[in-house]
Design a protein around this motif. Structure first.
Motif, PDB file in Angstrom:
ATOM      1  N   GLY A 240      12.059 -12.749 -49.073  1.00  0.00           N
ATOM      2  CA  GLY A 240      11.666 -13.734 -48.058  1.00  0.00           C
ATOM      3  C   GLY A 240      10.283 -13.426 -47.527  1.00  0.00           C
ATOM      4  O   GLY A 240       9.905 -12.263 -47.383  1.00  0.00           O
ATOM      5  N   ILE A 241       9.505 -14.491 -47.274  1.00  0.00           N
ATOM      6  CA  ILE A 241       8.169 -14.341 -46.691  1.00  0.00           C
ATOM      7  C   ILE A 241       8.153 -15.152 -45.402  1.00  0.00           C
ATOM      8  O   ILE A 241       8.517 -16.330 -45.401  1.00  0.00           O
ATOM      9  CB  ILE A 241       7.075 -14.938 -47.623  1.00  0.00           C
ATOM     10  CG1 ILE A 241       7.091 -14.303 -49.012  1.00  0.00           C
ATOM     11  CG2 ILE A 241       5.699 -14.862 -46.958  1.00  0.00           C
ATOM     12  CD1 ILE A 241       6.447 -12.958 -49.130  1.00  0.00           C
ATOM     13  N   LEU A 242       7.738 -14.530 -44.301  1.00  0.00           N
ATOM     14  CA  LEU A 242       7.568 -15.266 -43.052  1.00  0.00           C
ATOM     15  C   LEU A 242       6.070 -15.474 -42.836  1.00  0.00           C
ATOM     16  O   LEU A 242       5.313 -14.500 -42.697  1.00  0.00           O
ATOM     17  CB  LEU A 242       8.149 -14.488 -41.861  1.00  0.00           C
ATOM     18  CG  LEU A 242       9.672 -14.498 -41.698  1.00  0.00           C
ATOM     19  CD1 LEU A 242      10.343 -13.580 -42.720  1.00  0.00           C
ATOM     20  CD2 LEU A 242      10.058 -14.048 -40.294  1.00  0.00           C
TER      21      LEU A 242
ATOM     22  N   VAL B 191       0.423 -15.073 -51.658  1.00  0.00           N
ATOM     23  CA  VAL B 191       1.860 -15.020 -52.015  1.00  0.00           C
ATOM     24  C   VAL B 191       2.077 -15.690 -53.375  1.00  0.00           C
ATOM     25  O   VAL B 191       2.751 -15.138 -54.255  1.00  0.00           O
ATOM     26  CB  VAL B 191       2.729 -15.722 -50.943  1.00  0.00           C
ATOM     27  CG1 VAL B 191       4.190 -15.824 -51.387  1.00  0.00           C
ATOM     28  CG2 VAL B 191       2.622 -15.000 -49.608  1.00  0.00           C
ATOM     29  N   LYS B 192       1.472 -16.866 -53.560  1.00  0.00           N
ATOM     30  CA  LYS B 192       1.669 -17.602 -54.822  1.00  0.00           C
ATOM     31  C   LYS B 192       1.136 -16.797 -55.997  1.00  0.00           C
ATOM     32  O   LYS B 192       1.758 -16.721 -57.051  1.00  0.00           O
ATOM     33  CB  LYS B 192       0.975 -18.968 -54.756  1.00  0.00           C
ATOM     34  CG  LYS B 192       1.775 -19.965 -53.919  1.00  0.00           C
ATOM     35  CD  LYS B 192       1.285 -21.384 -54.093  1.00  0.00           C
ATOM     36  CE  LYS B 192      -0.010 -21.613 -53.356  1.00  0.00           C
ATOM     37  NZ  LYS B 192      -0.383 -23.016 -53.226  1.00  0.00           N
ATOM     38  N   LYS B 193      -0.024 -16.182 -55.778  1.00  0.00           N
ATOM     39  CA  LYS B 193      -0.639 -15.397 -56.861  1.00  0.00           C
ATOM     40  C   LYS B 193       0.267 -14.215 -57.257  1.00  0.00           C
ATOM     41  O   LYS B 193       0.480 -13.956 -58.434  1.00  0.00           O
ATOM     42  CB  LYS B 193      -2.006 -14.879 -56.378  1.00  0.00           C
ATOM     43  CG  LYS B 193      -2.911 -14.416 -57.503  1.00  0.00           C
ATOM     44  CD  LYS B 193      -4.133 -13.687 -56.977  1.00  0.00           C
ATOM     45  CE  LYS B 193      -3.772 -12.287 -56.601  1.00  0.00           C
ATOM     46  NZ  LYS B 193      -4.565 -11.545 -55.720  1.00  0.00           N
ATOM     47  N   VAL B 194       0.824 -13.553 -56.256  1.00  0.00           N
ATOM     48  CA  VAL B 194       1.656 -12.370 -56.544  1.00  0.00           C
ATOM     49  C   VAL B 194       2.978 -12.766 -57.201  1.00  0.00           C
ATOM     50  O   VAL B 194       3.495 -12.045 -58.051  1.00  0.00           O
ATOM     51  CB  VAL B 194       1.933 -11.567 -55.243  1.00  0.00           C
ATOM     52  CG1 VAL B 194       2.925 -10.433 -55.485  1.00  0.00           C
ATOM     53  CG2 VAL B 194       0.644 -11.032 -54.658  1.00  0.00           C
ATOM     54  N   THR B 195       3.519 -13.915 -56.809  1.00  0.00           N
ATOM     55  CA  THR B 195       4.883 -14.249 -57.255  1.00  0.00           C
ATOM     56  C   THR B 195       4.919 -15.227 -58.425  1.00  0.00           C
ATOM     57  O   THR B 195       5.994 -15.524 -58.939  1.00  0.00           O
ATOM     58  CB  THR B 195       5.711 -14.827 -56.085  1.00  0.00           C
ATOM     59  OG1 THR B 195       5.038 -15.991 -55.582  1.00  0.00           O
ATOM     60  CG2 THR B 195       5.883 -13.816 -54.973  1.00  0.00           C
ATOM     61  N   GLU B 196       3.755 -15.735 -58.868  1.00  0.00           N
ATOM     62  CA  GLU B 196       3.777 -16.798 -59.886  1.00  0.00           C
ATOM     63  C   GLU B 196       4.431 -16.350 -61.189  1.00  0.00           C
ATOM     64  O   GLU B 196       5.061 -17.133 -61.878  1.00  0.00           O
ATOM     65  CB  GLU B 196       2.372 -17.388 -60.122  1.00  0.00           C
ATOM     66  CG  GLU B 196       1.408 -16.449 -60.782  1.00  0.00           C
ATOM     67  CD  GLU B 196      -0.025 -16.996 -60.812  1.00  0.00           C
ATOM     68  OE1 GLU B 196      -0.222 -18.169 -60.473  1.00  0.00           O
ATOM     69  OE2 GLU B 196      -0.927 -16.216 -61.166  1.00  0.00           O
TER      70      GLU B 196
ATOM     71  N   PRO C 165      10.399 -16.022 -53.836  1.00  0.00           N
ATOM     72  CA  PRO C 165      10.904 -15.743 -52.492  1.00  0.00           C
ATOM     73  C   PRO C 165      11.078 -17.028 -51.686  1.00  0.00           C
ATOM     74  O   PRO C 165      10.399 -18.026 -51.940  1.00  0.00           O
ATOM     75  CB  PRO C 165       9.788 -14.884 -51.882  1.00  0.00           C
ATOM     76  CG  PRO C 165       8.553 -15.257 -52.620  1.00  0.00           C
ATOM     77  CD  PRO C 165       8.984 -15.653 -54.001  1.00  0.00           C
ATOM     78  N   LEU C 166      11.977 -16.953 -50.724  1.00  0.00           N
ATOM     79  CA  LEU C 166      12.070 -18.048 -49.758  1.00  0.00           C
ATOM     80  C   LEU C 166      10.879 -17.904 -48.806  1.00  0.00           C
ATOM     81  O   LEU C 166      10.584 -16.798 -48.354  1.00  0.00           O
ATOM     82  CB  LEU C 166      13.367 -17.909 -48.971  1.00  0.00           C
ATOM     83  CG  LEU C 166      13.494 -18.930 -47.847  1.00  0.00           C
ATOM     84  CD1 LEU C 166      14.690 -19.816 -48.122  1.00  0.00           C
ATOM     85  CD2 LEU C 166      13.620 -18.290 -46.503  1.00  0.00           C
ATOM     86  N   VAL C 167      10.190 -18.994 -48.530  1.00  0.00           N
ATOM     87  CA  VAL C 167       9.060 -18.922 -47.597  1.00  0.00           C
ATOM     88  C   VAL C 167       9.417 -19.689 -46.327  1.00  0.00           C
ATOM     89  O   VAL C 167       9.871 -20.828 -46.387  1.00  0.00           O
ATOM     90  CB  VAL C 167       7.758 -19.469 -48.224  1.00  0.00           C
ATOM     91  CG1 VAL C 167       6.596 -19.342 -47.248  1.00  0.00           C
ATOM     92  CG2 VAL C 167       7.431 -18.740 -49.531  1.00  0.00           C
ATOM     93  N   ALA C 168       9.206 -19.029 -45.187  1.00  0.00           N
ATOM     94  CA  ALA C 168       9.519 -19.641 -43.894  1.00  0.00           C
ATOM     95  C   ALA C 168       8.232 -19.764 -43.077  1.00  0.00           C
ATOM     96  O   ALA C 168       7.459 -18.809 -42.982  1.00  0.00           O
ATOM     97  CB  ALA C 168      10.526 -18.772 -43.139  1.00  0.00           C
TER      98      ALA C 168
END
Ligand SMILES: Nc1nc2c(ncn2[C@@H]2O[C@H](COP(=O)(O)OP(=O)(O)OP(=O)(O)O)[C@@H](O)[C@H]2O)c(=O)[nH]1
Ligand SMILES: [Mg+2]
Length: 222
Positions: A89-91, A112-117, A123-126
């Motif tokens: 999860g990312i807040l 975040v997008k670059k790291v998780t692509e 991750p769920l993003v809030a």
């Protein structure tokens, strides 16, 4: 009697990474959630801090939340990718009275997008609007917040780390969503009541800000 009858199921562990500009209130949010405390004095987070908190979700599910509180100054630094890696999860936290902190979330989200692509698990993003005790000083319209959520499929939260308003609920909803557990209305209201019972007479003093100069010029007063 077999051991299995006695044993509780092991805790689930979730890694939640809290991102956003300096003074948005990330440390305050993590401390309010994990330790039920709040400090008015700003102390900049250098690098990273950790908080742990065990919660119980419906179905008697024990979940340990690892909260990674990332300093606002780490953006553009070498370590940020490593902090984000493996998060469930990312807040994305901003201050509702500081529209620059909202606009700059675009930059945080790009990291975040670059790291998780490349990773299988997204991750769920809030999106978390903090400092709702300062509603009278709000500069980020709720519409803008909602639009950002809809465009990117974020879950949406408004909290006050100062009063505790909706803080537990925010983490509880995020954990439940990650684990695919549905919270009913009564469960959500219950966690709001728990937090509200903690609220004591905090004075409403404006917060001074001295970090994070604008990185974009998009931030017009609304
Ligand atoms: N009124 C109000 N003030 C808050 C709230 N949350 C945090 N603050 C204040 O805002 C300031 C910054 O809070 P921090 O939690 O240290 O901010 P941060 O995002 O961790 O900042 P960095 O560590 O630099 O990234 C402090 O003076 C806090 O007391 C809130 O909900 N309401
Ligand atoms: Mg901090």
């Amino acid at each position: 009697m077999s051991d299995s009858e006695e044993e509780e199921s092991p805790d689930r562990q979730l890694k939640l990474v809290v991102l956003g500009d300096g003074t948005a209130g990330k440390t305050s949010l993590a401390m309010r959630f994990a330790q039920e405390t709040f400090g008015k004095q700003y102390k900049q987070t250098i690098g990273l801090d950790f908080y742990l908190k065990r919660i119980i979700l419906p179905g008697n599910l024990n979940v340990t939340l690892q909260v990674w509180d990332v300093g606002g100054q780490t953006i553009g630094g070498k370590m940020l990718d490593k902090y984000i890696y493996g998060a469930q999860g990312i807040l994305l936290v901003y201050d509702i009275t500081n529209c620059q902190s909202f606009e700059n979330l675009e930059d945080w989200y790009n990291v975040v997008k670059k790291v998780t692509e490349e990773s299988e698990m997204q991750p769920l993003v809030a999106l978390v609007g903090n400092k709702i005790d300062l509603e009278h000083m709000r500069t980020v319209k709720v519409d803008k917040h909602q639009r950002f959520c809809q465009e990117n499929n974020f879950s949406s939260h408004f909290v006050s780390a100062k009063t505790g308003d909706s803080v537990f609920l925010c983490f509880q909803r995020i954990a439940a969503e990650i684990l695919g557990i549905k919270l009913n209305k009564a469960e959500m209201e219950q966690s709001q009541r728990v937090v509200k019972a903690d609220i004591v007479n905090y004075s409403q003093e404006p917060v001074t800000r001295s970090v994070n100069p604008p990185r974009s010029s998009m931030c017009a007063v609304q």
